[in-house]
Design an enzyme around this catalytic site. Structure first.
Site, PDB file in Angstrom:
ATOM      1  N   GLU A   1       0.883  -1.305  -0.030  1.00  0.00           N
ATOM      2  CA  GLU A   1       0.091   0.047   0.141  1.00  0.00           C
ATOM      3  C   GLU A   1       0.969   1.245  -0.070  1.00  0.00           C
ATOM      4  O   GLU A   1       1.763   1.272   0.956  1.00  0.00           O
ATOM      5  CB  GLU A   1      -0.946   0.105   1.179  1.00  0.00           C
ATOM      6  CG  GLU A   1      -1.895   1.125   1.237  1.00  0.00           C
ATOM      7  CD  GLU A   1      -3.151   1.151   2.458  1.00  0.00           C
ATOM      8  OE1 GLU A   1      -2.733   0.253   3.170  1.00  0.00           O
ATOM      9  OE2 GLU A   1      -3.485   1.972   2.461  1.00  0.00           O
TER      10      GLU A   1
ATOM     11  N   LYS B   1       4.244   0.978   9.975  1.00  0.00           N
ATOM     12  CA  LYS B   1       4.438   1.910   9.260  1.00  0.00           C
ATOM     13  C   LYS B   1       4.195   3.271  10.105  1.00  0.00           C
ATOM     14  O   LYS B   1       4.697   4.504   9.812  1.00  0.00           O
ATOM     15  CB  LYS B   1       3.654   1.977   8.077  1.00  0.00           C
ATOM     16  CG  LYS B   1       4.279   1.132   7.014  1.00  0.00           C
ATOM     17  CD  LYS B   1       3.744   1.134   5.500  1.00  0.00           C
ATOM     18  CE  LYS B   1       3.208  -0.019   4.969  1.00  0.00           C
ATOM     19  NZ  LYS B   1       2.470   0.047   3.782  1.00  0.00           N
TER      20      LYS B   1
ATOM     21  N   ARG C   1       5.169 -12.654  10.029  1.00  0.00           N
ATOM     22  CA  ARG C   1       5.813 -11.511   9.559  1.00  0.00           C
ATOM     23  C   ARG C   1       7.265 -11.607  10.200  1.00  0.00           C
ATOM     24  O   ARG C   1       7.419 -12.188  11.309  1.00  0.00           O
ATOM     25  CB  ARG C   1       5.142 -10.089   9.973  1.00  0.00           C
ATOM     26  CG  ARG C   1       4.665 -10.021  11.415  1.00  0.00           C
ATOM     27  CD  ARG C   1       4.146  -8.533  11.332  1.00  0.00           C
ATOM     28  NE  ARG C   1       2.892  -8.231  10.484  1.00  0.00           N
ATOM     29  CZ  ARG C   1       2.649  -7.271   9.835  1.00  0.00           C
ATOM     30  NH1 ARG C   1       3.736  -6.125   9.698  1.00  0.00           N
ATOM     31  NH2 ARG C   1       1.821  -7.118   8.994  1.00  0.00           N
TER      32      ARG C   1
HETATM   33  P1  ATP Z   1      -0.523  -1.365   6.784  1.00  0.00           P
HETATM   34  O1  ATP Z   1      -0.451  -1.428   8.183  1.00  0.00           O
HETATM   35  O2  ATP Z   1      -0.072  -0.094   6.264  1.00  0.00           O
HETATM   36  O3  ATP Z   1      -1.254  -2.405   6.087  1.00  0.00           O
HETATM   37  P2  ATP Z   1       1.805  -3.370   6.016  1.00  0.00           P
HETATM   38  O4  ATP Z   1       3.148  -3.272   6.657  1.00  0.00           O
HETATM   39  O5  ATP Z   1       0.847  -4.472   6.128  1.00  0.00           O
HETATM   40  O6  ATP Z   1       1.074  -2.253   6.765  1.00  0.00           O
HETATM   41  P3  ATP Z   1       1.571  -3.270   3.222  1.00  0.00           P
HETATM   42  O7  ATP Z   1       1.975  -2.299   2.251  1.00  0.00           O
HETATM   43  O8  ATP Z   1       0.177  -3.648   3.389  1.00  0.00           O
HETATM   44  O9  ATP Z   1       1.845  -2.807   4.562  1.00  0.00           O
HETATM   45  O10 ATP Z   1       2.454  -4.573   2.857  1.00  0.00           O
HETATM   46  C1  ATP Z   1       2.721  -5.137   1.620  1.00  0.00           C
HETATM   47  C2  ATP Z   1       2.983  -6.641   2.135  1.00  0.00           C
HETATM   48  O11 ATP Z   1       4.107  -6.729   2.779  1.00  0.00           O
HETATM   49  C3  ATP Z   1       1.831  -7.512   2.677  1.00  0.00           C
HETATM   50  O12 ATP Z   1       1.657  -8.662   1.961  1.00  0.00           O
HETATM   51  C4  ATP Z   1       2.341  -7.875   4.076  1.00  0.00           C
HETATM   52  O13 ATP Z   1       1.877  -8.775   4.452  1.00  0.00           O
HETATM   53  C5  ATP Z   1       3.747  -7.689   3.804  1.00  0.00           C
HETATM   54  N1  ATP Z   1       4.396  -7.352   5.091  1.00  0.00           N
HETATM   55  C6  ATP Z   1       4.205  -6.300   5.547  1.00  0.00           C
HETATM   56  N2  ATP Z   1       5.020  -6.275   6.791  1.00  0.00           N
HETATM   57  C7  ATP Z   1       5.647  -7.579   6.888  1.00  0.00           C
HETATM   58  C8  ATP Z   1       6.613  -8.152   7.905  1.00  0.00           C
HETATM   59  N3  ATP Z   1       7.150  -7.552   8.968  1.00  0.00           N
HETATM   60  N4  ATP Z   1       7.012  -9.190   7.544  1.00  0.00           N
HETATM   61  C9  ATP Z   1       6.829  -9.808   6.405  1.00  0.00           C
HETATM   62  N5  ATP Z   1       5.855  -9.369   5.571  1.00  0.00           N
HETATM   63  C10 ATP Z   1       5.393  -7.948   5.772  1.00  0.00           C
END
Ligand code: ATP
Ligand code: MG
Length: 568
Positions: free
Chosen positions: A46, A282, A272
């Site tokens: 996102e 974020k 994660r």
């Molecule tokens: P938000 O709370 O804004 O959704 P987010 O960290 O999930 O934050 P995204 O941009 O939705 O942000 O993440 C993109 C992809 O990265 C998603 O598929 C998410 O599952 C993965 N992702 C995010 N944080 C992690 C992490 N700490 N470890 C592994 N994968 C992650």
């Protein structure tokens, strides 16, 4: 599929490229069952912040899986929420994904390009009696939803006719209603034990401009509705996401079953990455940037990809680290020293050595000719014979590290102290004869004599010295700004923080010193990496360095100094 047809995915799986993890076992089974001739994965950020090392784990899994099966990898901006998104983020994300080495080729997508399709799918749900326009207020909605132990209640708007729903939904789109007055909900089961199946909202009214679609839309789809459809539209076969989405999977499957025949995308969850001594949310990273706790998203202390890159961590190290993490189903905290281990291992092989003194004290070699400069041959990298040697000027007055000298040598101190002999790296043996101090008791000058027969740092007669120290010629040394970075937080697991996480910020996470660097370093270019002998690995800062005046960022120390401290 015809049995005689070649299936590249199956061939790749059979050849066992790369590591196997539970995700690959699922894919292998899908391939074996003939469900998936060509693997397609996606990374769906996102654009509401910069990517961090947790995202790198997801990218490596998504891209690595596509590679492993000879499949296709998509980069898709999941930009369905108009409120927090920005094109600055879109650009930084592309730069970071590319830097990590994941290539999307022509497969760059924006979920906002599918808004019209999402709308059509929503209409299809309505026509099939699977969605309705609801007018409960937020509070009523909460009350009707029930709890984990109490089933929900059906909305009084739930049984509107298809015609009325289609009409209202079209008018929602046309902008006839205020924000918050109506939503579109899926019609599933208010008594489901899974709260996400209790008629979840799939569209809401938001009179807000979107960074790509402008004012074309005033209704926006919810993430849970949009994401499965994005996967469907793109023909994603395996949609990997983090564990918190496991509970959303029944809706993912429900929606896709309502939308299209098989084969459909399949959601697979993995844990994660949580890294010690840092935050990965974020929202928190944005707060650190906005409130100036750090100097921007790419501050070298940040766990962002841009921060790690600016700090000097090579992309190959991040990939290696992510590969080591693999994919699992349990949440854990990854020790920072694991990442540091991979950084040291790589930089030890690839970084040229150089001499720099970060806390200088002067040495005068009293028996060395006053106007002589000798060019010493110094080894560039003991780990890499091809790296050769360079000339480093040596003169009567030098700088050495202040802590390489002691007025009185304690036991096992093998560096300089009165009467002690050490080797100056690749130069000479010197013996300390005396020292001078200022009024405050600080040592200002150390006097030595040298043994002319020990040139190159070789013993003239087989006598041994236990210590070798680094040095720079005082006359030739160049002053340089050196930024000593350390962990951003003092608490390993910020999930255990009591009170505000910012209270655990490490006040010593950045120390700036003026170092005395050997002259060859003055022409170092942005992004160059070095090992400053006996100190740490450094990278020339890409933002603040000037031609002839490099600024150095400490990437990582030579040893895990925190591990030592924790033992003491
Ligand atoms: P938000 O709370 O804004 O959704 P987010 O960290 O999930 O934050 P995204 O941009 O939705 O942000 O993440 C993109 C992809 O990265 C998603 O598929 C998410 O599952 C993965 N992702 C995010 N944080 C992690 C992490 N700490 N470890 C592994 N994968 C992650
Ligand atoms: Mg997310």
């Amino acid at each position: 599929m015809n049995e005689n047809e070649k299936n590249p995915a199956a061939e790749n799986a059979a050849s066992g490229n790369g590591n196997t993890n539970f995700i690959h076992e699922i894919i292998n089974a899908d391939i074996a069952a003939g469900k998936c001739p060509h693997v397609v994965t996606r990374f769906p950020p996102e654009p509401n912040g910069y990517l961090h090392i947790g995202h790198a784990k997801a990218i490596c899994l998504d891209y690595g899986t596509a590679q492993k099966y000879g499949g296709t990898f998509h980069l898709r901006f999941d930009d369905t929420n108009p409120v927090k998104e920005d094109t600055e983020y879109v650009e930084s994300i592309m730069a970071d994904v590319r830097w990590l080495g994941a290539e999307w080729g022509e497969h760059l997508y924006y979920a906002s390009d599918y808004f019209e399709k999402f709308y059509e799918y929503a209409c299809k749900l309505i026509r099939d009696g699977k969605a309705y326009v609801c007018e409960l207020t937020d509070e009523e909605m909460k009350e009707y939803r029930g709890t984990l132990t109490v089933p929900g209640k059906e909305s009084p708007w739930r049984n509107r006719s298809v015609e009325e729903n289609l009409d209202l939904f079209a008018r929602m789109r046309a902008g006839e209603f205020e924000d918050g007055t109506k939503v579109l909900r899926a019609k599933i089961d208010m008594a489901s034990p899974n709260i996400h199946m209790r008629d979840p909202i799939i569209y809401r009214i938001r009179h807000t401009s979107h960074h790509r679609t402008g004012d074309k839309w005033c209704i926006y789809p919810m993430y849970d509705f949009a994401h499965p459809l994005e996967d469907l539209v793109e023909g994603i076969t395996h949609s990997m996401c983090t564990l918190e989405f496991e509970i959303h999977r029944p809706f993912y499957d429900w929606l896709l079953a309502a939308a299209a025949p098989e084969p459909r995308p399949r959601q697979i969850e993995f844990s994660r990455l949580n890294l010690a001594y840092t935050v990965m949310s974020k929202r928190k990273l944005l707060e650190l940037v906005k409130e100036n706790y750090v100097n921007g998203w790419d501050d070298p202390r940040m766990p962002t990809i841009s921060g790690l890159r600016r700090r000097g961590v090579p992309a190959s190290v991040i990939r290696r680290f992510c590969e080591e993490l693999g994919a699992t189903k349990y949440n854990s905290l990854t020790d920072l020293s694991l990442l540091e281990y991979f950084i040291r291992e790589e930089l030890n092989k690839s970084c040229p050595r150089a001499m720099a003194v970060l806390d200088p004290v002067k040495v005068v070699i009293d028996n060395y000719p006053e106007d002589l400069t000798e060019e010493m041959d110094v080894i560039n990298n003991p780990e890499d014979p091809e790296a050769g040697t360079r000339k480093v000027p040596f003169t009567r007055e030098l700088y050495i590290e202040r802590d390489d000298f002691k007025e009185e040598a304690p036991k096992k101190f093998f560096r300089l102290a009165p009467g002690m002999e050490v080797r100056l790296r690749c130069a000479y043996f010197v013996t300390c004869t005396s020292f001078e101090k200022d009024a405050d008791g600080n040592v200002t000058t150390i006097h030595c004599t040298y043994d002319p027969a020990s040139k190159g740092g070789n013993s003239p007669d087989g006598r041994k010295v236990k210590g070798t120290i680094h040095w720079v010629s005082a006359k030739h040394a160049v002053d340089a700004e050196v930024r000593l970075y350390d962990r951003l937080f003092t608490l390993a697991d910020l999930g255990e923080a009591t009170g505000d996480y910012k209270e655990y910020l490490n006040k010593d996470s950045l120390k700036v010193v003026t170092g005395k660097i050997e002259p060859s370093l003055a022409s170092a270019k942005a992004g160059d990496r070095f090992q400053f002998e006996r100190l740490a690995y450094f990278c020339v800062d890409t933002k603040d360095s000037k031609e002839g005046a490099p600024v150095f960022n400490r990437i990582v120390t030579l040893k895990d100094s925190w591990a030592k401290m924790e033992k003491k």
